[in-house]
Design a protein around this motif. Structure first.
Motif, mmCIF file in Angstrom:
data_model
loop_
_atom_site.group_PDB
_atom_site.id
_atom_site.type_symbol
_atom_site.label_atom_id
_atom_site.label_comp_id
_atom_site.label_asym_id
_atom_site.label_seq_id
_atom_site.Cartn_x
_atom_site.Cartn_y
_atom_site.Cartn_z
ATOM 1 N N ASP A 12 9.988 76.881 -11.550
ATOM 2 C CA ASP A 12 9.424 77.221 -10.868
ATOM 3 C C ASP A 12 9.451 78.922 -11.120
ATOM 4 O O ASP A 12 10.101 79.401 -11.864
ATOM 5 C CB ASP A 12 11.627 77.526 -9.627
ATOM 6 C CG ASP A 12 11.505 77.991 -8.548
ATOM 7 O OD1 ASP A 12 10.167 78.069 -7.943
ATOM 8 O OD2 ASP A 12 12.767 78.221 -8.170
ATOM 9 N N ARG A 22 9.865 72.177 -4.291
ATOM 10 C CA ARG A 22 11.268 72.304 -5.576
ATOM 11 C C ARG A 22 11.991 71.391 -5.630
ATOM 12 O O ARG A 22 12.691 70.701 -4.447
ATOM 13 C CB ARG A 22 12.080 73.883 -4.958
ATOM 14 C CG ARG A 22 11.975 75.333 -5.011
ATOM 15 C CD ARG A 22 11.939 76.035 -4.504
ATOM 16 N NE ARG A 22 13.618 76.248 -5.280
ATOM 17 C CZ ARG A 22 14.770 76.417 -5.062
ATOM 18 N NH1 ARG A 22 14.904 76.146 -4.280
ATOM 19 N NH2 ARG A 22 15.804 76.124 -5.818
ATOM 20 N N LEU A 101 15.798 73.936 -10.943
ATOM 21 C CA LEU A 101 14.840 74.713 -11.537
ATOM 22 C C LEU A 101 13.007 74.370 -11.276
ATOM 23 O O LEU A 101 12.337 75.513 -12.012
ATOM 24 C CB LEU A 101 15.843 75.761 -12.677
ATOM 25 C CG LEU A 101 16.815 76.324 -12.367
ATOM 26 C CD1 LEU A 101 16.969 77.262 -13.998
ATOM 27 C CD2 LEU A 101 16.757 77.296 -11.273
#
Length: 255
Positions: A12, A22, A101
């Motif tokens: 990310d 995500r 992440l």
């Protein structure tokens, strides 16, 4: 992170493209369990539907944890446990935090992928509390059964130093932490596996894997926590009480 290992996944950072999401926001289905509990059966059942399996724990660990810390490929399981413990010292959520992440290309992984898998209370609790869309399939089996399954599966990844196995009974008795995992009777049963065609070195190596894994992850605590979640979020299966076909059927019906 070495993204070359993770096709369609990236760290990310840059704003997501229209086709990216995500993982933290997707309805991810996560397999929970330590080595040798039968996750492959559950994974096959989930993939038989429309779900796509993300790169597994081993691949994500290599890209996100091992290579950044060691700067090289690491195959020995005990060294990998040491390095992942180092990662968790800075990232308490462990693999769950690492996954959260990542950004996924939904053209590659779809909108509801599967991940194999999480281990231990810290990872499972972090995932459940941080990512409310995630769902969990937990599988369990006694440690003696896990050793037998590791001996039977012939996975080249199951590598660990097994020096000193010439006296298997003594080597097992002197293994750090073994008494916290196996009773004296279970250790004798493990020694007896050499009469079934398994070498002392292989038996010692697999027992080391199980003991090391239990030292770093507590499957019972993870399962106890998952039992506090609503049934639509957590499915818990005993892979000794259920044969592989029954495990697969239970997963398909729940999914």
């Amino acid at each position: 992170m070495n993204s070359a290992f993770l096709n369609g996944l990236r760290a990310d950072g840059a704003p997501p493209e229209p086709f990216e999401r995500r993982l933290a926001d997707l309805p991810l289905t996560v397999l929970v369990g330590v080595t040798g509990v039968g996750k492959s059966t559950a994974l096959d059942a989930l993939k038989s539907g429309a779900l796509r399996a993300l790169p597994d724990r081993r691949e994500v660990t290599d890209a996100v944890m091992i290579l950044p810390l060691a700067g090289r490929e690491v195959r020995d399981r005990e060294e990998r446990f040491r390095l992942t413990a180092q990662y968790r010292s800075e990232h308490p959520g462990g693999m769950a935090q690492a996954l959260g992440l990542l950004v996924a290309d939904t053209r590659v992984w779809g909108e509801s992928p599967v991940f194999d898998g999480l281990r231990g209370l810290d990872e499972v609790q972090y995932a459940a509390q941080s990512f409310p869309a995630w769902r969990f399939v937990a599988l369990g089996a006694p440690d003696v059964v896990r050793v037998g399954r590791l001996l039977g599966r012939g996975d080249t990844f199951d590598q660990v130093n097994a020096d000193g196995a010439s006296d298997l009974r003594a080597a097992l008795a002197n293994l750090k932490g073994v008494q916290d995992v196996f009773s004296a009777e279970e250790l004798e049963n493990l020694v007896a596996l050499s009469a079934q065609g398994h070498t002392p070195q292989d038996i010692l190596a697999k027992v080391k894997i199980v003991v090391s894994e239990r030292r770093h992850y507590d499957p019972q605590a993870a399962e106890a926590f998952l039992r506090t979640l609503p049934p639509e979020r957590a499915l818990i299966l005993d892979t000794v009480a259920l044969n592989p076909e029954q495990v697969a059927q239970a997963v398909r019906e729940w999914a």
